[in-house]
Scaffold this motif. Structure first.
Motif, short mmCIF file in Angstrom:
data_model
loop_
_atom_site.label_atom_id
_atom_site.label_comp_id
_atom_site.label_asym_id
_atom_site.label_seq_id
_atom_site.Cartn_x
_atom_site.Cartn_y
_atom_site.Cartn_z
N ILE A 76 0.79 -1.34 -0.02
CA ILE A 76 0.13 -0.03 0.02
C ILE A 76 0.92 1.22 -0.03
CG2 ILE A 76 -1.91 -1.19 1.13
CD1 ILE A 76 -1.15 0.40 3.78
N HIS A 77 0.32 2.42 -0.33
CA HIS A 77 0.96 3.49 -0.60
C HIS A 77 0.36 4.66 0.49
CE1 HIS A 77 1.14 1.82 -4.51
NE2 HIS A 77 2.41 2.20 -4.60
N GLY A 78 -0.43 4.21 1.27
CA GLY A 78 -1.21 5.15 2.04
C GLY A 78 -2.12 4.52 3.07
N LEU A 79 -2.60 4.98 4.36
CA LEU A 79 -3.37 4.33 5.11
C LEU A 79 -4.22 5.51 5.56
CD1 LEU A 79 -3.80 1.91 7.02
CD2 LEU A 79 -2.09 3.00 8.49
N VAL A 80 -5.54 4.82 5.72
CA VAL A 80 -6.49 5.78 6.51
C VAL A 80 -7.00 4.67 7.73
CG1 VAL A 80 -9.07 6.49 6.25
CG2 VAL A 80 -7.39 6.72 4.28
N LEU A 81 -7.24 5.40 8.70
CA LEU A 81 -7.75 4.96 10.13
C LEU A 81 -9.30 5.14 10.34
CD1 LEU A 81 -5.16 4.50 12.73
CD2 LEU A 81 -5.42 2.73 10.74
N ALA A 82 -10.26 4.37 9.89
CA ALA A 82 -11.67 4.90 10.02
C ALA A 82 -12.14 4.93 11.39
CB ALA A 82 -12.27 3.97 9.21
N GLY A 83 -13.26 5.52 11.35
CA GLY A 83 -14.03 5.78 12.90
C GLY A 83 -14.54 4.16 13.26
N GLY A 84 -15.29 4.50 14.28
CA GLY A 84 -15.80 3.34 14.96
C GLY A 84 -15.89 3.23 16.54
N GLU A 85 -15.49 2.12 17.02
CA GLU A 85 -15.70 1.60 18.41
C GLU A 85 -14.72 2.62 19.03
OE1 GLU A 85 -15.63 -2.50 16.44
OE2 GLU A 85 -14.62 -0.75 16.13
N ASP A 86 -15.10 2.80 20.51
CA ASP A 86 -14.31 3.14 21.62
C ASP A 86 -12.90 2.56 21.71
OD1 ASP A 86 -16.33 5.23 21.78
OD2 ASP A 86 -17.22 4.32 23.74
N GLY A 93 -6.27 5.05 28.57
CA GLY A 93 -6.24 5.73 29.99
C GLY A 93 -7.34 6.38 30.40
N ALA A 94 -8.19 6.19 29.52
CA ALA A 94 -9.86 6.77 29.97
C ALA A 94 -10.49 5.90 31.02
CB ALA A 94 -10.64 6.81 28.73
N ASP A 95 -11.36 6.41 31.43
CA ASP A 95 -12.17 5.83 32.51
C ASP A 95 -12.87 4.56 31.88
OD1 ASP A 95 -14.09 4.92 34.37
OD2 ASP A 95 -14.55 7.00 35.03
N GLU A 96 -12.62 3.12 32.61
CA GLU A 96 -13.23 2.08 31.95
C GLU A 96 -14.78 2.23 31.91
OE1 GLU A 96 -12.50 -2.54 32.46
OE2 GLU A 96 -11.49 -1.22 33.70
N GLY A 97 -15.29 2.80 32.78
CA GLY A 97 -16.84 2.76 32.94
C GLY A 97 -17.44 3.71 31.75
N SER A 101 -18.90 0.23 23.09
CA SER A 101 -18.23 -0.70 22.14
C SER A 101 -16.89 -0.52 21.99
CB SER A 101 -19.24 -0.61 20.75
OG SER A 101 -18.39 -1.63 19.87
N ILE A 102 -16.11 -1.73 22.32
CA ILE A 102 -14.46 -1.51 22.22
C ILE A 102 -14.39 -2.93 21.37
CG2 ILE A 102 -14.43 -0.09 24.17
CD1 ILE A 102 -13.87 -2.57 25.89
N SER A 103 -12.97 -2.73 20.98
CA SER A 103 -12.57 -4.02 20.42
C SER A 103 -11.05 -3.88 20.53
CB SER A 103 -12.62 -3.97 18.92
OG SER A 103 -11.95 -5.03 18.29
N ARG A 129 -12.27 8.11 15.73
CA ARG A 129 -11.69 7.29 16.66
C ARG A 129 -10.34 6.83 16.06
NH1 ARG A 129 -10.99 1.72 18.48
NH2 ARG A 129 -9.31 0.89 16.95
N GLY A 130 -9.80 7.19 14.82
CA GLY A 130 -8.67 7.03 14.12
C GLY A 130 -7.72 8.35 14.83
N ALA A 131 -8.00 9.51 14.80
CA ALA A 131 -7.28 10.45 15.29
C ALA A 131 -7.02 10.41 16.84
CB ALA A 131 -8.00 11.91 15.16
N GLN A 132 -8.16 9.99 17.57
CA GLN A 132 -7.86 9.53 18.96
C GLN A 132 -6.71 8.42 19.20
OE1 GLN A 132 -11.86 8.68 20.52
NE2 GLN A 132 -12.51 10.45 19.70
#
Length: 262
Positions: A76-86, A93-97, A101-103, A129-132
């Motif tokens: 591949i020549h480039g990459l996109v990380l899409a949105g979705g789950e937390d 490091g966020a609060d687990e509660g 939806s997580i993976s 989500r990808g930016a996070q």
């Protein structure tokens, strides 16, 4: 009606973007979830269309294909990380509660993608989500703000209300160059915010401290945006420009570990 026809008429182009091969266009890896909205294409379509319109061939990358990761990313020549789950609290490091939806598998897979993209010096565009995840990968932190009424009103869309706001990128940033210094109207669906960008620099902020854009300083194109430009790109040229900039970088930016010939 006109907008609906625009989307319907784009389906042949989407199929072409997935089926075509050879050296006539750059291949962009689209990292998605194994969850059903991605697996059955629903959430991928806007990304496919935006990348197809930018002149790319789309290659899906999901955690279920992790054992083929090195072979896929080598082509591949480039990459996109899409949105979705937390993002899983183990990584964020966020609060687990606060997590919904997580993976953990997806988090690990996309962290490996970012590592290999850095090693191969390929451009990356990270969305919501990808930016996070990009910020966490860069040593930063995120936190959940869904209990903050002001944040929820301005940034968390609901079934009956779509949250929008104007984003103005900081002068001197890649985002500023991409948008020509003009404001962009961004949709908003995120409960989490970037509170520490780590090694990244913040390139856009809404209000006093809501980070909307981050990027890696230096030559390599590594950009994260907190909204969903793929949902607007077919109707909004400024949002389409993000995908055009990624594809352009995948062909023209220098690299020590990949060929620029596509």
């Amino acid at each position: 009606l006109k907008k609906g026809w625009t989307v319907l008429s784009a389906f042949p182009r989407i199929l072409h973007a997935r089926m075509r091969s050879g050296n006539d266009c750059p291949s962009i890896g689209l990292a998605v979830s194994d969850a059903w909205p991605d697996r059955y294409q629903f959430r991928r379509l806007p990304y496919d269309l935006a990348l197809a319109r930018a002149g790319a061939r789309v290659v899906t990358m999901a955690p279920s294909r992790a054992k083929h990761l090195d072979r896929i990313i080598a082509n591949i020549h480039g990459l996109v990380l899409a949105g979705g789950e937390d993002i899983h609290p183990d990584h964020s490091g966020a609060d687990e509660g606060d997590a919904r939806s997580i993976s953990l598998e997806r988090d690990k897979f996309e962290m490996m993608l970012l590592d290999r993209a850095a090693r191969r010096n390929i451009p990356v565009l990270c969305i919501c989500r990808g930016a996070q995840l990009l910020a966490v990968w860069a040593g930063g932190r995120i936190e959940c703000r869904h209990r903050d009424a002001a944040h929820a009103k301005g940034h968390i869309s609901t079934p009956g209300r779509l949250a929008w706001h104007k984003v103005v990128a900081h002068p001197g940033s890649r985002l500023h160059d991409i948008f020509g210094g003009k404001p962009v109207f961004a949709n908003s669906f995120h409960r989490y915010v970037i509170t520490d960008a780590g090694r990244l620099r913040v390139s856009a902020v809404v209000g006093e401290n809501d980070v909307e854009g981050v990027e890696l300083a230096g030559e390599r194109f590594v950009v994260g945006v907190q909204w969903h430009p793929e949902l607007q790109a077919v109707f909004s040229e400024p949002n389409q420009k993000l995908f055009r900039a990624l594809v352009h970088a995948s062909v023209h930016e220098p690299s020590n570990n990949r060929s620029n010939k596509v």
